[in-house]
Design a protein around this motif. Structure first.
Motif, short mmCIF file in Angstrom:
data_model
loop_
_atom_site.label_atom_id
_atom_site.label_comp_id
_atom_site.label_asym_id
_atom_site.label_seq_id
_atom_site.Cartn_x
_atom_site.Cartn_y
_atom_site.Cartn_z
N VAL A 125 0.85 -1.19 0.00
CA VAL A 125 0.00 0.00 0.00
C VAL A 125 0.89 1.23 0.00
CG1 VAL A 125 -1.70 1.34 1.30
CG2 VAL A 125 -1.90 -1.15 1.22
N SER A 126 0.59 2.18 -0.89
CA SER A 126 1.38 3.42 -0.95
C SER A 126 0.48 4.58 -1.33
CB SER A 126 2.52 3.28 -1.98
OG SER A 126 3.18 4.52 -2.13
N GLU A 127 0.67 5.72 -0.65
CA GLU A 127 -0.06 6.94 -0.99
C GLU A 127 0.85 7.95 -1.67
OE1 GLU A 127 -2.94 8.51 1.89
OE2 GLU A 127 -2.44 6.80 3.18
N SER A 128 2.09 7.58 -1.96
CA SER A 128 3.04 8.49 -2.59
C SER A 128 2.73 8.65 -4.07
CB SER A 128 4.47 7.98 -2.43
OG SER A 128 4.69 6.84 -3.24
N ASP A 129 3.19 9.74 -4.66
CA ASP A 129 2.99 9.97 -6.09
C ASP A 129 3.76 8.96 -6.92
OD1 ASP A 129 1.29 12.12 -5.69
OD2 ASP A 129 2.90 13.60 -5.73
N ASP A 130 4.90 8.50 -6.40
CA ASP A 130 5.71 7.52 -7.14
C ASP A 130 5.07 6.15 -7.15
OD1 ASP A 130 7.63 9.44 -7.65
OD2 ASP A 130 8.81 8.94 -5.87
N GLY A 131 4.25 5.87 -6.15
CA GLY A 131 3.56 4.58 -6.09
C GLY A 131 4.49 3.43 -5.76
N ILE A 132 4.23 2.30 -6.40
CA ILE A 132 4.98 1.07 -6.17
C ILE A 132 5.74 0.70 -7.44
CG2 ILE A 132 4.80 -1.39 -5.63
CD1 ILE A 132 2.10 -0.68 -4.24
N VAL A 133 7.04 0.50 -7.30
CA VAL A 133 7.87 0.18 -8.47
C VAL A 133 8.70 -1.06 -8.18
CG1 VAL A 133 9.66 0.98 -10.05
CG2 VAL A 133 8.01 2.61 -9.11
N ALA A 134 8.62 -2.05 -9.04
CA ALA A 134 9.40 -3.28 -8.90
C ALA A 134 10.06 -3.61 -10.22
CB ALA A 134 8.51 -4.43 -8.45
N GLU A 135 11.34 -3.98 -10.16
CA GLU A 135 12.07 -4.35 -11.36
C GLU A 135 11.79 -5.81 -11.71
OE1 GLU A 135 13.71 -2.14 -13.03
OE2 GLU A 135 13.53 -0.54 -11.54
N ASP A 136 12.33 -6.26 -12.84
CA ASP A 136 12.17 -7.65 -13.25
C ASP A 136 12.65 -8.59 -12.15
OD1 ASP A 136 11.43 -6.53 -15.62
OD2 ASP A 136 13.09 -7.35 -16.81
N GLY A 137 11.82 -9.58 -11.80
CA GLY A 137 12.22 -10.58 -10.82
C GLY A 137 12.21 -10.14 -9.38
N ASP A 138 11.79 -8.91 -9.11
CA ASP A 138 11.71 -8.44 -7.73
C ASP A 138 10.56 -9.13 -6.99
OD1 ASP A 138 13.82 -6.71 -7.88
OD2 ASP A 138 12.62 -4.87 -7.91
N VAL A 139 10.78 -9.38 -5.71
CA VAL A 139 9.73 -9.86 -4.82
C VAL A 139 9.62 -8.85 -3.68
CG1 VAL A 139 8.94 -11.71 -3.29
CG2 VAL A 139 10.21 -12.27 -5.37
N ILE A 140 8.47 -8.22 -3.53
CA ILE A 140 8.27 -7.23 -2.48
C ILE A 140 6.95 -7.53 -1.78
CG2 ILE A 140 8.25 -4.79 -1.87
CD1 ILE A 140 9.39 -4.14 -4.60
N VAL A 141 7.01 -7.71 -0.48
CA VAL A 141 5.80 -7.94 0.31
C VAL A 141 5.80 -6.99 1.50
CG1 VAL A 141 5.76 -10.37 -0.36
CG2 VAL A 141 6.79 -9.70 1.81
N SER A 142 4.63 -6.72 2.02
CA SER A 142 4.51 -5.86 3.19
C SER A 142 4.05 -6.68 4.39
CB SER A 142 3.50 -4.74 2.92
OG SER A 142 3.34 -3.92 4.07
#
Length: 238
Positions: A155-172
């Protein structure tokens, strides 16, 4: 056998022994107090049954992507989850979705979803989802997921939002106070082998996060997470 198995995960012998003693004690006391009940155990389901395991990252990826595949196994999985179409319960008319991709309960105004990608419970003004990416329970003004990326509960309220590169795994990981911490990895990394390591971009190892949260009130955490999700979604008019 248990000690030998846990040693493959880098767990100290004494810790494994203590854990086994604790489990054995619990089993004995439970069966003594409930002699009419049985215990969970292995069941022979034969050679024609389907088995979809989500316990490892590679299996989580494989079985989620199966929702966008063709074949008997994929058809049965969709039937099991009640999936009757590639796009369901979604408002994404302004998004270009590849014919092989799947989208469930999503809202987005613009963007694209690449081949074989799977997105569920995603809300954003703009989404750019790469081929074979998996995005689940994410809300942000803009969500960019590279090829094969995995995003979960972000979850993000920033203008940039959520960015993930190829093969990235990101969880909160959210706690009972509603504070969230990001955990990062790569689809090429085995979480079991890296269990005790602090990977790049993280403040804690997977083991430390597990120990910190193993007694957490998951019902309360899910309530907090949903509040954060709705707050972010409302902030950009969805």
């Amino acid at each position: 056998e248990y000690i030998s198995l846990m040693s493959q995960k880098g767990v100290d012998e004494q810790e494994s022994r203590s854990h086994h003693v604790r489990m054995a004690k619990m089993k004995e006391s439970f069966l003594t107090a409930n002699p009419e009940l049985g215990m969970f155990g292995s069941v022979d389901v034969g050679s024609n049954a389907c088995w979809w395991d989500y316990g490892l990252l590679k299996l989580y990826i494989a079985n989620n992507l199966k929702l966008s595949e063709e074949g008997d196994d994929a058809d049965l999985l969709r039937r099991f989850f009640g999936v009757t179409g590639r796009t369901m319960n979604s408002e994404i008319s302004g998004v270009t979705v590849d014919g092989s991709a799947s989208a469930f309960s999503c809202k987005a105004k613009s963007g694209s979803v690449g081949a074989d990608a799977v997105i569920a419970a995603v809300e954003a003004e703009e989404i750019q989802i790469g081929e074979g990416a998996i995005v689940v329970n994410c809300a942000a003004k803009k969500i960019i997921a590279g090829k094969g990326a995995v995003l979960y509960n972000l979850v993000s309220e920033s203008d940039d939002g959520i960015v993930a590169e190829d093969g990235d795994v990101i969880v909160s990981v959210t706690d009972t106070e509603g504070s969230s911490m990001l955990l990062r990895s790569k689809t090429s990394i085995c979480g079991g082998k890296a269990w005790k390591q602090v990977l790049d971009g993280n403040k804690m190892s997977f083991e430390e996060v597990h120990k910190q949260n193993r007694d957490a009130d998951v019902s309360n955490i899910e309530k907090k997470r949903k509040e954060l999700y709705q707050k972010a979604s409302s902030s950009f008019g969805l």
